[in-house]
Design an enzyme around this catalytic site. Structure first.
Site, PDB file in Angstrom:
ATOM      1  N   ALA A 143       0.780  -1.241   0.000  1.00  0.00           N
ATOM      2  CA  ALA A 143       0.000   0.000   0.000  1.00  0.00           C
ATOM      3  C   ALA A 143       0.811   1.289   0.000  1.00  0.00           C
ATOM      4  O   ALA A 143       0.324   2.315  -0.478  1.00  0.00           O
ATOM      5  CB  ALA A 143      -0.922  -0.006   1.218  1.00  0.00           C
ATOM      6  N   ALA A 144       2.012   1.280   0.573  1.00  0.00           N
ATOM      7  CA  ALA A 144       2.728   2.554   0.769  1.00  0.00           C
ATOM      8  C   ALA A 144       3.188   3.133  -0.574  1.00  0.00           C
ATOM      9  O   ALA A 144       3.607   2.370  -1.441  1.00  0.00           O
ATOM     10  CB  ALA A 144       3.937   2.324   1.671  1.00  0.00           C
ATOM     11  N   LYS A 183      -3.072   4.847  -3.618  1.00  0.00           N
ATOM     12  CA  LYS A 183      -4.227   4.091  -4.124  1.00  0.00           C
ATOM     13  C   LYS A 183      -5.156   3.754  -2.958  1.00  0.00           C
ATOM     14  O   LYS A 183      -6.372   3.694  -3.125  1.00  0.00           O
ATOM     15  CB  LYS A 183      -3.769   2.839  -4.871  1.00  0.00           C
ATOM     16  CG  LYS A 183      -2.993   3.183  -6.146  1.00  0.00           C
ATOM     17  CD  LYS A 183      -2.682   1.987  -6.991  1.00  0.00           C
ATOM     18  CE  LYS A 183      -1.772   2.345  -8.148  1.00  0.00           C
ATOM     19  NZ  LYS A 183      -0.367   2.644  -7.740  1.00  0.00           N
ATOM     20  N   ASP A 221       1.922  -3.091   4.187  1.00  0.00           N
ATOM     21  CA  ASP A 221       3.197  -2.865   3.514  1.00  0.00           C
ATOM     22  C   ASP A 221       4.280  -3.385   4.445  1.00  0.00           C
ATOM     23  O   ASP A 221       4.169  -3.244   5.664  1.00  0.00           O
ATOM     24  CB  ASP A 221       3.420  -1.377   3.206  1.00  0.00           C
ATOM     25  CG  ASP A 221       4.431  -1.188   2.080  1.00  0.00           C
ATOM     26  OD1 ASP A 221       4.018  -0.908   0.937  1.00  0.00           O
ATOM     27  OD2 ASP A 221       5.642  -1.332   2.343  1.00  0.00           O
ATOM     28  N   ASP A 238     -10.200 -21.122  10.951  1.00  0.00           N
ATOM     29  CA  ASP A 238     -11.369 -21.322  11.831  1.00  0.00           C
ATOM     30  C   ASP A 238     -11.900 -20.018  12.413  1.00  0.00           C
ATOM     31  O   ASP A 238     -13.096 -19.790  12.478  1.00  0.00           O
ATOM     32  CB  ASP A 238     -11.013 -22.257  13.006  1.00  0.00           C
ATOM     33  CG  ASP A 238     -10.517 -23.587  12.481  1.00  0.00           C
ATOM     34  OD1 ASP A 238     -10.838 -23.865  11.311  1.00  0.00           O
ATOM     35  OD2 ASP A 238      -9.812 -24.301  13.228  1.00  0.00           O
ATOM     36  N   CYS A 273       3.990  -0.723 -12.160  1.00  0.00           N
ATOM     37  CA  CYS A 273       4.420   0.424 -12.964  1.00  0.00           C
ATOM     38  C   CYS A 273       5.636  -0.015 -13.775  1.00  0.00           C
ATOM     39  O   CYS A 273       6.636   0.679 -13.859  1.00  0.00           O
ATOM     40  CB  CYS A 273       4.699   1.661 -12.118  1.00  0.00           C
ATOM     41  SG  CYS A 273       5.913   1.416 -10.835  1.00  0.00           S
TER      42      CYS A 273
HETATM   43  C1  SAM Z   1       4.544  -0.058  -6.157  1.00  0.00           C
HETATM   44  S1  SAM Z   1       4.756   0.283  -4.477  1.00  0.00           S
HETATM   45  C2  SAM Z   1       3.092   0.502  -3.962  1.00  0.00           C
HETATM   46  C3  SAM Z   1       2.522   1.854  -4.269  1.00  0.00           C
HETATM   47  C4  SAM Z   1       1.181   2.081  -3.626  1.00  0.00           C
HETATM   48  N1  SAM Z   1       0.237   1.027  -3.961  1.00  0.00           N
HETATM   49  C5  SAM Z   1       0.580   3.426  -4.010  1.00  0.00           C
HETATM   50  O1  SAM Z   1      -0.057   3.510  -5.055  1.00  0.00           O
HETATM   51  O2  SAM Z   1       0.755   4.407  -3.274  1.00  0.00           O
HETATM   52  C6  SAM Z   1       5.124  -1.284  -3.845  1.00  0.00           C
HETATM   53  C7  SAM Z   1       5.159  -1.372  -2.334  1.00  0.00           C
HETATM   54  O3  SAM Z   1       5.276  -2.762  -2.008  1.00  0.00           O
HETATM   55  C8  SAM Z   1       5.922  -2.840  -0.763  1.00  0.00           C
HETATM   56  N2  SAM Z   1       6.331  -4.256  -0.593  1.00  0.00           N
HETATM   57  C9  SAM Z   1       7.376  -4.916  -1.149  1.00  0.00           C
HETATM   58  N3  SAM Z   1       7.380  -6.200  -0.750  1.00  0.00           N
HETATM   59  C10 SAM Z   1       6.315  -6.364   0.073  1.00  0.00           C
HETATM   60  C11 SAM Z   1       5.797  -7.451   0.827  1.00  0.00           C
HETATM   61  N4  SAM Z   1       6.383  -8.655   0.802  1.00  0.00           N
HETATM   62  N5  SAM Z   1       4.700  -7.247   1.581  1.00  0.00           N
HETATM   63  C12 SAM Z   1       4.099  -6.038   1.623  1.00  0.00           C
HETATM   64  N6  SAM Z   1       4.555  -4.969   0.946  1.00  0.00           N
HETATM   65  C13 SAM Z   1       5.638  -5.125   0.176  1.00  0.00           C
HETATM   66  C14 SAM Z   1       7.031  -1.825  -0.874  1.00  0.00           C
HETATM   67  O4  SAM Z   1       7.469  -1.426   0.412  1.00  0.00           O
HETATM   68  C15 SAM Z   1       6.328  -0.702  -1.643  1.00  0.00           C
HETATM   69  O5  SAM Z   1       5.838   0.259  -0.740  1.00  0.00           O
END
Ligand code: SAM
Length: 437
Positions: A236-237, A241, A259, A294, A365
């Site tokens: 999410a970070a 989105k 994230d 469960d 992207c």
């Molecule tokens: C493309 S960015 C996401 C951008 C975000 N969806 C937005 O639109 O603001 C990909 C993100 O995936 C996170 N990430 C990478 N591996 C991950 C994992 N195993 N679990 C959760 N997050 C992960 C990264 O830290 C990064 O913030």
């Protein structure tokens, strides 16, 4: 004037990784990646304000700067939350450096940002000539060779420096380079004009509207979140989105944002706090499925199977769709080859967490076949319960053909690549539905 035609400076090993099947389209794609998307897009938060009100505010900013020749602001039919700012008229676009001005050199990522309308932040300035004064106008170049040393005082001579525009100096050399104790922040050079024709306004994002690439906005529209639903945003970070999802749900329902980067989750927390529907957790989404199914659905991960109505997997990727790319930071083929592995692991978790009949959107992207259509072909083989649905609203083109993806299937995908109708970053969107049991 020198301008790159590939972000890989002729590293054919890396170039060969991008489109292995559709290699005939490669040279056009590489040149397109180096060019700047010329339309700027803001996503208005309609929970806080009205699009017309925000349009008027943007119009005032543009009129103050460009007077009668302010660029047009317009909306898009299927995306009522979007405001687009057109590029400047051709006569206002800078072409050549002014030979009477001093020079500064910036790194390539700073250079790419300024071509999209940003100002120059202190960490991006590699060289500033001695005796450059505050408020002085300077020619701005990017250093493609990567050989300009930070703090250089003399004019940097290189056949691989690219002229990008003219800016007004707001920080002097001593402010940029003399403080060894803490990193310097803030705008060092305010751009006056650039060679791309994108208005140099800086980032006008605020609580009411966010500067966001069009495909990222389309991606959440493809997910089509509905009020009252339970939605998972797996990667999410920085949350751009996630907030769009909550806005389309009227902030009514539950959006779980995961994230695995603690600092990135900390960074987005303040922004997310103003939405009651969003809960964010630092969590590795490759482990998001609970061992036992469960228990009733817990508030925090891991979650039982079939927990979510919709899932967005905006996967970690090579980022090769970002434009303009003056010089790609990925130097080794094995780095590019590493992404599909994590993308497949995350997608495997998403399939389990999605309820029967639920919707999964996979996006990147990136523009490589392996991270885009290749992942879709793999998912359809591995998970017979998944079927593709049309990724609408459609602003990009169809997916590329692959031997194990039928033409009818690739036509359901949405790929943002070189296209005469729309000029945006490279991006990929696939929409799946899981069979009802
Ligand atoms: C493309 S960015 C996401 C951008 C975000 N969806 C937005 O639109 O603001 C990909 C993100 O995936 C996170 N990430 C990478 N591996 C991950 C994992 N195993 N679990 C959760 N997050 C992960 C990264 O830290 C990064 O913030």
């Amino acid at each position: 004037m020198f301008y790159p035609k590939t972000p890989f400076l002729g590293n054919s090993l890396l170039e060969g990784e991008i489109l292995k099947v559709n290699s005939a389209a490669l040279s056009q794609l590489l040149e397109w990646l180096c060019q700047t998307p010329r339309v700027t897009t803001y996503r208005v938060n309609r929970l806080r304000t009205n699009v017309d009100t925000h349009k008027k505010q943007l119009k005032d900013v543009l009129s103050k700067r460009y007077g009668q020749r302010a660029p047009r602001i317009y909306g898009l039919a299927d995306l009522p939350e979007v405001l687009c700012i057109a590029p400047l008229e051709a006569e206002l676009v800078l072409r050549e450096p002014d030979p009477t001005l001093k020079e500064i050199i910036v790194d390539t990522s700073c250079g790419a940002a300024l071509l999209r309308g940003a100002h120059i932040y202190a960490p991006g300035v590699l060289a500033m000539e001695s005796n450059t004064q505050l408020q002085e106008c300077v020619n701005v170049y990017a250093d493609l060779a990567g050989k300009c040393k930070r703090g250089t005082t003399t004019r940097y001579e290189s056949s691989e420096k690219v002229f990008l525009g003219v800016g007004k100096v707001l920080m002097q050399r001593y402010q940029l380079y003399n403080n060894k104790d803490e990193a310097v922040t803030g705008i060092a050079v305010e751009m006056q004009s650039n060679v791309s024709g994108v208005p140099s306004l800086g980032d006008l994002s605020c609580a009411d509207a966010l500067l966001q690439n069009l495909p990222s906005i389309v991606c959440v529209r493809v997910l089509d979140p509905q009020p009252g639903e339970r939605i998972l945003d797996m990667c999410a970070a920085p949350g751009n989105k996630t907030t769009h999802i909550a806005e389309l749900m009227g902030d009514n329902g539950c959006v779980v944002a995961l994230d695995n980067s603690a600092s990135r989750v900390r960074g987005m927390q303040t922004k997310l706090n103003s939405y009651r529907s969003i809960q964010a957790h630092v969590y590795d989404s490759t482990k998001a499925v609970a061992a036992s199914s469960d228990a009733a659905c817990p508030a925090a991960p891991p979650f039982p199977c079939d927990s979510f109505d919709r899932i967005l997997l905006d996967a970690p990727c090579s980022g090769l769709g970002n434009r303009p790319q003056l010089l790609c930071s990925i130097k080794q083929a094995k780095v590019l080859q590493s992404y599909p592995n994590i993308q497949r692991r995350l997608l495997g978790q998403a399939v389990q967490l999605l309820r029967p009949g639920g919707i999964l959107v996979y996006s990147t992207c990136s523009v490589t076949e392996a991270e885009c259509e290749g992942i879709v072909a793999w998912a359809l083989r591995k998970y017979p319960e998944l079927r593709l649905v049309d990724a609408t609203p459609r602003y990009g083109g169809s997916g590329l053909p692959l031997p194990d993806l039928e033409a009818t299937q690739s036509s359901l995908l949405q790929r943002f690549g070189p296209c005469k109708d729309i000029d945006t970053v490279g991006f990929f969107i696939a929409k799946f539905q899981k069979d009802s049991k």
